[in-house]
Design a protein around this motif. Sequence first.
Motif, PDB file in Angstrom:
ATOM      1  N   TYR A   2       0.926  -1.107  -0.091  1.00 31.45           N
ATOM      2  CA  TYR A   2       0.016   0.108   0.000  1.00 31.45           C
ATOM      3  C   TYR A   2       0.950   1.356  -0.039  1.00 31.45           C
ATOM      4  N   ASN A   3       0.267   2.198  -0.629  1.00 38.74           N
ATOM      5  CA  ASN A   3       1.078   3.529  -0.616  1.00 38.74           C
ATOM      6  C   ASN A   3       0.494   4.648   0.258  1.00 38.74           C
ATOM      7  N   ARG A  42       4.377  -1.065   8.012  1.00 36.01           N
ATOM      8  CA  ARG A  42       3.814  -1.612   6.870  1.00 36.01           C
ATOM      9  C   ARG A  42       2.999  -2.945   7.263  1.00 36.01           C
ATOM     10  N   SER A  65       1.968   8.214  -5.135  1.00 41.34           N
ATOM     11  CA  SER A  65       3.324   8.158  -4.995  1.00 41.34           C
ATOM     12  C   SER A  65       4.115   8.775  -6.170  1.00 41.34           C
ATOM     13  N   ASP A  67       6.159   7.231  -8.016  1.00 41.75           N
ATOM     14  CA  ASP A  67       5.853   6.243  -9.049  1.00 41.75           C
ATOM     15  C   ASP A  67       4.401   6.529  -9.954  1.00 41.75           C
ATOM     16  N   ASN A  68       3.450   6.620  -9.140  1.00 46.39           N
ATOM     17  CA  ASN A  68       2.181   6.957  -9.608  1.00 46.39           C
ATOM     18  C   ASN A  68       2.147   8.361 -10.347  1.00 46.39           C
ATOM     19  N   SER A 107       0.511  15.804  -3.028  1.00 45.80           N
ATOM     20  CA  SER A 107      -0.254  14.509  -3.358  1.00 45.80           C
ATOM     21  C   SER A 107      -1.703  14.657  -3.163  1.00 45.80           C
TER      22      SER A 107
END
Length: 122
Positions: A2-3, A42, A65, A67-68, A107
């Motif tokens: 999960y992010n 986590r 994130s 990355d996204n 974000s």
Amino acid sequence: MYNYAITLKWSDQDHAWVALVPELPGCMADGETPEEAVSEVRKSIQDWIEEAQRVQYPVPVPLPSIDNIIKAGELLNKSELARLLGIGTRTLSARIARRTPLSEDESRRIQKVLSERGVCLI
């Protein structure tokens, strides 16, 4: 994996590193090292989500994130992403190249704008 954003801080009171997940109330863990605290939190995220689902409590969608954001860059051009974030295109490009994480405010801003366009980054 999960992010969710993880906040890490040293606790003088506990003499340990404490990792908190602001989006998941009460989700936290500690450890002797920052790495241990993050690893433990986590596991706590997974436990938190399983328990929330069991009692039918809504599970917040994690923030996107870097990355996204890179993936979103494949859908949108970088100048549009930069405009949505309120930063310059060169700044965004440099942050992507360095894989610099977005702030919580950035974000949330991009998550809101993209969701208004029907795009969900998780």
